[in-house]
Design a protein around this motif. Structure first.
Motif, PDB file in Angstrom:
ATOM      1  N   GLU A 137       0.568  -1.257   0.024  1.00 29.04           N
ATOM      2  CA  GLU A 137      -0.832   0.395  -0.406  1.00 29.04           C
ATOM      3  C   GLU A 137       1.332   0.995   0.560  1.00 29.04           C
ATOM      4  O   GLU A 137       0.741   2.337  -0.621  1.00 29.04           O
ATOM      5  N   GLU A 138       2.534   1.330   1.003  1.00 31.45           N
ATOM      6  CA  GLU A 138       2.980   2.446   0.340  1.00 31.45           C
ATOM      7  C   GLU A 138       4.142   2.698  -0.449  1.00 31.45           C
ATOM      8  O   GLU A 138       4.724   3.240  -0.093  1.00 31.45           O
ATOM      9  N   ASN A 139       3.795   1.420  -1.417  1.00 33.81           N
ATOM     10  CA  ASN A 139       5.323   1.513  -2.230  1.00 33.81           C
ATOM     11  C   ASN A 139       6.592   1.556  -0.840  1.00 33.81           C
ATOM     12  O   ASN A 139       7.067   2.385  -2.275  1.00 33.81           O
ATOM     13  N   VAL A 140       6.431   0.451  -0.680  1.00 36.02           N
ATOM     14  CA  VAL A 140       7.964   0.729   0.538  1.00 36.02           C
ATOM     15  C   VAL A 140       9.188   0.217  -1.657  1.00 36.02           C
ATOM     16  O   VAL A 140       9.776   0.650  -1.075  1.00 36.02           O
ATOM     17  N   PRO A 141       8.954  -0.676  -2.144  1.00 43.22           N
ATOM     18  CA  PRO A 141       9.902  -1.112  -2.968  1.00 43.22           C
ATOM     19  C   PRO A 141      10.413   0.119  -4.062  1.00 43.22           C
ATOM     20  O   PRO A 141      11.727   0.573  -4.212  1.00 43.22           O
ATOM     21  N   ALA A 142       9.372   0.756  -4.627  1.00 46.34           N
ATOM     22  CA  ALA A 142      10.203   2.345  -4.676  1.00 46.34           C
ATOM     23  C   ALA A 142      10.609   3.132  -3.646  1.00 46.34           C
ATOM     24  O   ALA A 142      11.378   3.918  -4.142  1.00 46.34           O
TER      25      ALA A 142
END
Length: 456
Positions: free
Chosen positions: A333-338
């Motif tokens: 949901e928080e797009n940690v990989p980005a």
């Protein structure tokens, strides 16, 4: 700012003695051993929060080890901890499968496109060995192929016997493992030619700091997927020969992409393994894959020959599964990989600028994609140098940064990047002196050593 460590030496020596008196190797994984860190490094850490850890002297360090890459969100994340605590209150480990066990299995199958079934365990070695067993059970073949460039798959003899550490290894098990070179498709195809109809599976990491050839620019986010590259070649070879294609995503999983590096590269394995980041440091690992392969461990198909796939009292331990549910949702949901890709790119560029300013562009650099940076420390002869690598880590420690390797978390932000670049600036001043005069008088203790060596 340089941290004063001298007043901790006596305490550190006593702690090291206690550790080695009671724990073989002084830690429960060799990557945490004294021989992997500068002599001034704290032998014990007390706590972690966000991107920081504290030692027994209450000295704070910005951490790039991140629990051997098991922390992707940040230490002691309140949301992940709350999910684990909620499961503790339900009993931790029950007599039958638990609700959270089912929810976690369904969640894996939801976020990992190649996953239709899953078995949980507590460490990566168990699930990679389970994947090898599935491949042998499904194909009725013997050999598993692994690339020599990937340092660790399992503590079991089938893999450890391929390393320099031979003492205690059951040699016949090792003979079932064949070694090829990553990104050298011909070396793998040769094994298939030499052992026709005998290879059960090919197991490898999808990428490390070395990325698969033919997969486009790895620093592009999001990945478009180029299955015609090396990964696609291996996928096609396994399909043609009837072997299983196994991706070990212990490190890449939930870092490169919320759906794993297999989603980033657009390739679909038959089986894959996960761990580390999937539960933000809680003990959890998984072997996943297509139902047609995973079902060899089933008990609901009357008359089917049984495979003792994987059995673990603590595989269904509820707090870790609750932590996984919370962590996987945050990552998606928080797009940690980005964030990991973005921060890694800024660190890479800032590092290069500091190195250029000190005339060290050819001696101290990073390599690999932004999400999986590796740093290289070279000596005056231009060759990688354990002594210079250790000196680098030592001087970063003195400036408040624990950097045995580079693992980034969501908790690393602009403040942490500025602190890192400041520490790099001071460290590189010392590095320049060492290139000119050697490390004598600068390096406080022995150089780090490779984990896989035949003798201490």
């Amino acid at each position: 700012m340089t941290i004063k460590l001298s007043n901790a030496r006596g305490d550190f020596a006593g702690l090291r003695e206690r550790l080695h008196r009671t724990i073989p190797g002084g830690a429960h994984t060799y990557s945490r051993g004294d021989d992997q860190f500068p002599a001034i490094a704290p032998p014990i850490l007390v706590r972690g929060k966000g991107a920081y850890v504290w030692d027994t002297q209450d000295t704070r360090y910005l951490d790039y080890g991140m629990a051997l890459r098991a922390i992707t969100i940040g230490y002691a994340d309140a949301r992940v901890n709350a999910a684990a605590i909620a499961e503790i209150e339900k009993g931790v480990n029950l007599t039958r499968a638990s609700t959270v066990e089912l929810e976690a299995a369904e969640r894996v199958c939801e976020v990992i496109a190649s996953a239709e079934m899953v078995k949980f365990a507590k460490n990566g070695s168990n699930v990679t060995t389970a994947a090898a067993k599935i491949a042998r059970a499904c194909t009725r073949r013997r050999f598993i192929c692994v690339p020599r460039q990937h340092p660790f798959f399992s503590f079991d003899d089938w893999f450890i016997g391929t390393t320099a550490i031979q003492r205690g290894v059951d040699t016949p098990q090792v003979s079932s493992t064949l070694v090829f070179d990553y990104n050298d498709f011909a070396s793998l195809a040769r094994l298939f030619d030499e052992h026709p109809g005998e290879i059960a599976g090919v197991m490898m990491e999808p990428a490390t700091h070395i990325t698969p050839q033919g997969s486009g620019d790895p620093n592009t986010w999001p990945g478009g997927g180029h299955p015609a590259g090396f990964l696609g070649q291996v996928r096609d070879l396994c399909t043609r020969d009837g072997a299983l294609f196994i991706l070990d995503e212990m490190i890449t999983g939930f870092r490169w992409h919320a759906g794993g590096a297999q989603a980033f590269f657009g390739v679909e394995p038959d089986l894959s393994t996960f761990g580390k980041a999937m539960a933000n440091g809680f003990s959890l690992a998984a072997v996943t894959g297509k139902r047609e392969f995973m079902k060899v461990g089933a008990i609901d198909e009357p008359g089917m020959e049984r495979t003792f796939l994987l059995s673990s009292t603590h595989g269904g331990e509820m707090p870790s599964l609750g932590a996984f549910l919370a962590a996987s949702r945050i990552i998606e949901e928080e797009n940690v990989p980005a964030h990991l890709w973005n921060y890694g790119g800024r660190l890479r560029d800032g590092w290069a600028e500091v190195a250029r300013r000190h005339g060290l562009a050819d001696y101290l650099m990073t390599e690999g994609p932004a999400v999986a940076l590796n740093f290289v420390a070279r000596g005056a002869d231009g060759q990688p140098s354990p002594a210079m690598r250790t000196l680098f880590a030592q001087e970063m420690l003195k400036r408040g940064v624990l950097m045995p390797w580079i693992a980034i978390s969501q908790a690393h932000g602009s403040t942490e990047l500025d602190l890192t670049l400041e520490a790099l600036d001071g460290t590189m001043e010392v590095y320049v002196r060492a290139l000119a005069d050697g490390t004598d008088g600068l390096l406080e203790g022995p150089p780090v050593k490779p984990v896989f060596r035949s003798h201490n």
